[in-house]
Design a protein around this motif. Sequence first.
Motif, short mmCIF file in Angstrom:
data_model
loop_
_atom_site.label_atom_id
_atom_site.label_comp_id
_atom_site.label_asym_id
_atom_site.label_seq_id
_atom_site.Cartn_x
_atom_site.Cartn_y
_atom_site.Cartn_z
N UNK A 173 0.82 -1.22 0.00
CA UNK A 173 0.00 0.00 0.00
C UNK A 173 0.85 1.27 0.00
N UNK A 174 2.15 1.15 0.25
CA UNK A 174 3.04 2.32 0.20
C UNK A 174 3.39 2.56 -1.26
N UNK A 175 2.41 3.04 -2.03
CA UNK A 175 2.51 3.02 -3.49
C UNK A 175 3.29 4.18 -4.08
N UNK A 176 3.37 5.31 -3.37
CA UNK A 176 3.93 6.51 -4.00
C UNK A 176 5.44 6.64 -3.78
N UNK A 177 5.90 6.51 -2.56
CA UNK A 177 7.34 6.59 -2.29
C UNK A 177 7.64 5.61 -1.16
N UNK A 178 8.12 4.42 -1.52
CA UNK A 178 8.26 3.33 -0.56
C UNK A 178 9.41 3.60 0.40
N UNK A 179 9.19 3.18 1.65
CA UNK A 179 10.19 3.40 2.71
C UNK A 179 11.34 2.39 2.58
N UNK A 180 12.55 2.78 3.01
CA UNK A 180 13.70 1.86 2.94
C UNK A 180 13.44 0.60 3.77
N UNK A 181 13.83 -0.54 3.21
CA UNK A 181 13.59 -1.81 3.88
C UNK A 181 14.29 -1.89 5.23
N UNK A 182 15.47 -1.28 5.34
CA UNK A 182 16.22 -1.32 6.60
C UNK A 182 15.43 -0.65 7.71
N UNK A 183 14.80 0.49 7.43
CA UNK A 183 14.01 1.18 8.45
C UNK A 183 12.73 0.41 8.76
N UNK A 184 12.17 -0.21 7.75
CA UNK A 184 10.97 -1.03 7.96
C UNK A 184 11.28 -2.16 8.94
N UNK A 237 0.33 1.72 29.24
CA UNK A 237 1.64 1.06 29.21
C UNK A 237 1.96 0.52 27.82
N UNK A 238 1.02 -0.23 27.22
CA UNK A 238 1.31 -0.85 25.93
C UNK A 238 1.34 0.18 24.80
N UNK A 239 0.45 1.17 24.84
CA UNK A 239 0.45 2.16 23.76
C UNK A 239 1.69 3.05 23.82
N UNK A 240 2.13 3.41 25.00
CA UNK A 240 3.38 4.17 25.12
C UNK A 240 4.56 3.33 24.63
N UNK A 241 4.58 2.06 25.02
CA UNK A 241 5.67 1.17 24.61
C UNK A 241 5.73 1.05 23.09
N UNK A 242 4.58 0.95 22.43
CA UNK A 242 4.56 0.83 20.96
C UNK A 242 4.87 2.15 20.27
N UNK A 243 4.65 3.27 20.96
CA UNK A 243 4.89 4.58 20.37
C UNK A 243 6.38 4.92 20.35
N UNK A 244 7.12 4.43 21.32
CA UNK A 244 8.55 4.75 21.40
C UNK A 244 9.32 4.34 20.15
N UNK A 245 9.13 3.12 19.59
CA UNK A 245 9.83 2.80 18.34
C UNK A 245 9.50 3.75 17.19
N UNK A 246 8.25 4.22 17.14
CA UNK A 246 7.90 5.19 16.10
C UNK A 246 8.73 6.46 16.24
N UNK A 247 8.90 6.94 17.47
CA UNK A 247 9.72 8.12 17.71
C UNK A 247 11.16 7.89 17.26
N UNK A 248 11.71 6.73 17.60
CA UNK A 248 13.10 6.43 17.26
C UNK A 248 13.29 6.33 15.75
N UNK A 249 12.41 5.63 15.07
CA UNK A 249 12.55 5.46 13.62
C UNK A 249 12.34 6.79 12.91
N UNK A 250 11.37 7.57 13.36
CA UNK A 250 11.14 8.88 12.75
C UNK A 250 12.35 9.79 12.93
N UNK A 251 13.03 9.67 14.06
CA UNK A 251 14.22 10.49 14.29
C UNK A 251 15.37 10.07 13.38
N UNK A 252 15.44 8.77 13.06
CA UNK A 252 16.52 8.27 12.23
C UNK A 252 16.25 8.44 10.74
N UNK A 253 14.97 8.53 10.39
CA UNK A 253 14.59 8.52 8.98
C UNK A 253 14.64 9.91 8.36
#
Length: 549
Positions: A258-269, A316-332
Amino acid sequence: MKGAVAALPWTARISLLLLLAVIIVLNACGRRHLPDHPFDRAILLRAAGMPARAESALEQAVMAWPLDLEINRLYVINHYETPPGAGRDDRALEGRYLALTADPASADMAHLCLGEIRSLQNRHPEALELYLRVRNPRLRYLNSGLARTYYALGDAARAEAHYRLEIALGGDLASAVPELARLYLAQGRLDQVSELLADDRLARYLNAGIRREAALRLGDWGAYARIVFLEPVLYVQLGAALSALVICGIWLTFFRRIDVFEQEPLALVLLALVLGALSAEGSLVLGDALEPVLRPRLPAGWPGDLVHSVIGTGIVEEVAKFVPLLLVAALSRHDNEPIDLLIYGSLSALGFATLENALYFTGYGLDIVFSRFIISTVLHLSMTGSVAYAWGRAQFIRRAWPAPRVASALVLAALLHGLFNYFLGRPPQQLAAVSILIGLGLAIAYGNMIVNCLNFSPYFRRSQAQGSRLQNLGLLAGTAALLISIGYLYSHYTYSTEVANLKLLSGGASALLSVLVVFGSLGEITLMQGTTVPLLQAAWRRRRTSMER
């Protein structure tokens, strides 16, 4: 129905035909039957999650062996695990054991079973009176029952004495040992907890949650890290791990398509996936840190349970799942369209769900693989996806400061997560409808979030928006057929062909609405550049609007 099947891609049709072939062949040539012995048959039916059917087998067993304590006690426990609307006759059960109290040969067993009945009904003073009528103080399960009752009545000292007596007698260790450990932990008696942990005969009855809390409070950080990060991986069985990876692979394929327009790098995925899996273990650490602060401040009863479900699980679980999003967004450097954040958030949730699925399949069996695919995993994706959507919409569409919207979305996701968990399976059964409505609403909203993110991509191209990569009904339907086959084969070989058939029918009926909503919302994505679709708009209305345009 014929037209719907014909509309599926050939891969999905082959998967459905293979499922049908498996069912026909096993029923025609390879039927496996439940054990003839009624008690063994009841054990298997209970393991299969069918207490109502186990009840009839246990009735046969108690008629054949009327003085057998194990059979009679299991009959009582199973009876109260059967939903009240499934023909459960509590009065007849109590009448049976009241009659048996008149015979000296059966009086102790009958009083114990009546005490268990009152305990299961939370009528603890009456339970205590009945337990105390048992003349044999060494009777198996008696001291565990007395201990639980005394503890419920606020007499921790007597509860401890009876737990220790049950253990000394070598009786109901599976209940007495962990319950005694919880009593010690509640009283802060860490030396006694250490004694239980040091006794190999008793330590094996202490589950990971108890051992984790003990290690944390004892300051044994090495043991704590081993229990949190290593044991879950070692605990997972091969079949469970492979099934969880199949589900992960399918959803990963879905997101790549579904990422049809500009696909994300596989390493970050892949990084988002791995960090999401680690966040499942991190949520244990966060929950353990929060528990001593949260639990003592909560009121007793359902209000405290509800708040604990929202904060202790949801946040607890939603915060835990949100942290990886923050990290990947910072690296990407590639998060330059709203769908990027939604995909990274979803991948974090997918990693979390993959480890959770593997643990669930190990503990509960592979007959739940399809429900975890269509319900539990989608819930994780949609809850974390809603937070990522709020971020992407604020940053790329509204051009506003995202923090307030992200915080609001995180609180809402935690609230819905907590409510879903709280009402699921909670008596009365009608309250489960709340969880179903939450799950269906989130699945619909999630599909529309994907549409809205893609509609506002700065790289929007009509040719790609009308491409086949947004048509994934075949992928989802083929996966469903594969996972249903896995669950059917597991039930067939673990329990019996009859149980496999019953599970297929009941599971199919209960999951039908979820299948229609999830497949309808995610199986076919129709885009309309620059258009915002209401989050709770049904998928067919979305597609009709697109056709009208």
